[in-house]
Write a protein that holds these residues in place. Structure first.
Motif, PDB file in Angstrom:
ATOM      1  N   GLY A  20      23.137  49.372  31.648  1.00 49.05           N
ATOM      2  CA  GLY A  20      23.143  50.281  32.790  1.00 49.05           C
ATOM      3  C   GLY A  20      21.997  49.991  33.751  1.00 49.05           C
ATOM      4  N   THR A  21      20.828  49.732  33.209  1.00 51.52           N
ATOM      5  CA  THR A  21      19.679  49.423  34.056  1.00 51.52           C
ATOM      6  C   THR A  21      19.901  48.131  34.833  1.00 51.52           C
ATOM      7  N   ALA A  22      20.492  47.127  34.173  1.00 46.85           N
ATOM      8  CA  ALA A  22      20.786  45.866  34.861  1.00 46.85           C
ATOM      9  C   ALA A  22      21.790  46.086  35.992  1.00 46.85           C
ATOM     10  N   ALA A 124      29.389  39.893  29.492  1.00 43.83           N
ATOM     11  CA  ALA A 124      28.042  39.449  29.859  1.00 43.83           C
ATOM     12  C   ALA A 124      27.027  40.212  29.028  1.00 43.83           C
ATOM     13  N   VAL A 125      25.822  39.679  28.974  1.00 40.29           N
ATOM     14  CA  VAL A 125      24.670  40.392  28.431  1.00 40.29           C
ATOM     15  C   VAL A 125      23.806  40.787  29.633  1.00 40.29           C
ATOM     16  N   GLY A 130      23.967  40.483  37.870  1.00 36.97           N
ATOM     17  CA  GLY A 130      23.306  40.320  39.155  1.00 36.97           C
ATOM     18  C   GLY A 130      22.655  38.967  39.355  1.00 36.97           C
ATOM     19  N   ALA A 131      22.847  38.051  38.404  1.00 36.90           N
ATOM     20  CA  ALA A 131      22.246  36.717  38.505  1.00 36.90           C
ATOM     21  C   ALA A 131      23.294  35.727  38.987  1.00 36.90           C
ATOM     22  N   PRO A 157      27.494  43.299  40.723  1.00 44.11           N
ATOM     23  CA  PRO A 157      26.763  42.903  39.504  1.00 44.11           C
ATOM     24  C   PRO A 157      27.343  41.671  38.819  1.00 44.11           C
ATOM     25  N   ALA A 158      28.679  41.455  38.966  1.00 46.66           N
ATOM     26  CA  ALA A 158      29.343  40.378  38.235  1.00 46.66           C
ATOM     27  C   ALA A 158      30.699  40.094  38.863  1.00 46.66           C
TER      28      ALA A 158
END
Length: 303
Positions: A20-22, A124-125, A130-131, A157-158
């Motif tokens: 959630g934070t990511a 994803a992990v 967001g990367a 985010p993805a």
């Protein structure tokens, strides 16, 4: 006009665990107005410093906007968090890990409460979220209207894939892929166990193993084609009879190396059942039919 000058859609996020934070940081970095809630308020403090609005209650967070994303521990946590909260007219996206059945049941309850619902399966992990170029991906299923309305926001985010109006399909895709991954890990573990006691460096063996697994991935497409047309003999090079005969060597080698065959034995046993049924000229695709013994139940399309 810069990207930050473009008005971004607001949203609410319930749940600030690692994932959630990511997710929150990805939306904040992209300029989306974000309201967050977490059972333990302390987790929200760093995000408040980054621009998030922190709600004291779930009801307050939900009231902040139309799009509500949930990323909690489990299905029961979602029930607990949303109990008694007015969700009428909201667009609810559940990114909490769940089963297909749980997602379908939630879609029914959402529809009864006047809520548009989409379930998601995150492949994803947290560090991948967001990367750019990380390969992070989320499957979505349920309301097509909801997904299309918020496609750009959900894609921050993805990567995204919409896999159908059946709300259970996202979780099903997620679990099916994870199950295949675990099967691969089982094979990798067995392979490393075989060489563990020998004068073979695992780091030297690893490239050979990785390249071999990549080479074998073409079998996925072959099996899919056979399942689609029902012809399990099409394109077979090494048939079931040949493979079962070779399995004796796999088991004997494991015994010689003092390695348990418990990761291989169930699959090899299924192959032997197929051979006993007179299907030696086929591929191993028939194992799928042995596993899927129960009739497919009727599915309820999500809200």
């Amino acid at each position: 006009m810069t990207d930050n000058a473009i008005e971004k859609s607001p949203l609410t996020l319930l749940g600030l665990g690692a994932m959630g934070t990511a997710l929150a940081r990805a939306w904040l970095a992209a300029g989306h107005p974000l309201t967050v809630w977490n059972r333990s308020p302390g987790r929200a403090e760093p995000l408040a410093a980054e621009g998030a609005a922190v709600a004291g209650t779930v009801a307050e967070a939900v009231a902040a906007g139309r799009l509500v994303v949930v990323c909690l521990l489990d299905d029961a946590s979602v029930d607990e968090a949303l109990a008694g909260v007015d969700l009428a007219g909201k667009d609810l996206v559940n990114l909490t890990t769940s089963t297909p059945g749980q997602a379908r049941a939630r879609a029914i309850r959402a529809r009864e409460r006047g809520v548009h619902f989409v379930d998601g399966g995150i492949m994803a992990v947290p560090p991948m979220i967001g990367a750019p170029g990380s390969g992070a991906h989320v499957f979505y299923s349920g309301s097509r209207t909801l997904f299309d309305s918020h496609r750009e926001t959900l894609a921050v985010p993805a990567g995204t894939s919409y896999v159908g109006e059946d709300a259970g399909f996202a979780a099903l895709h997620d679990v099916a892929l994870l199950s295949a991954m675990n099967g691969m890990f089982a094979g990798v573990s067995h392979a490393f166990a075989l060489i563990r006691k020998e004068n073979i460096e695992p780091t030297a063996f690893a490239p050979l193993l990785a390249d071999w697994l990549v080479a074998m991935t073409s079998s996925v497409h072959a099996a899919a084609a056979q399942l689609a047309d029902g012809d399990y003999t099409r394109g077979v090079v090494s048939n079931l009879a040949m493979q079962v005969a070779g399995n004796a060597t796999l088991l004997r080698t494991a015994e010689e190396q003092g390695v348990s065959a418990e990761l291989l034995a169930p699959y090899l046993a299924l192959m032997e059942r197929l051979l006993a049924d007179g299907r030696g000229n086929e591929s191993t695709t028939g194992v799928v039919d042995l596993l899927a013994l129960r009739p497919t139940r009727l599915r309820t399309v999500g809200a």
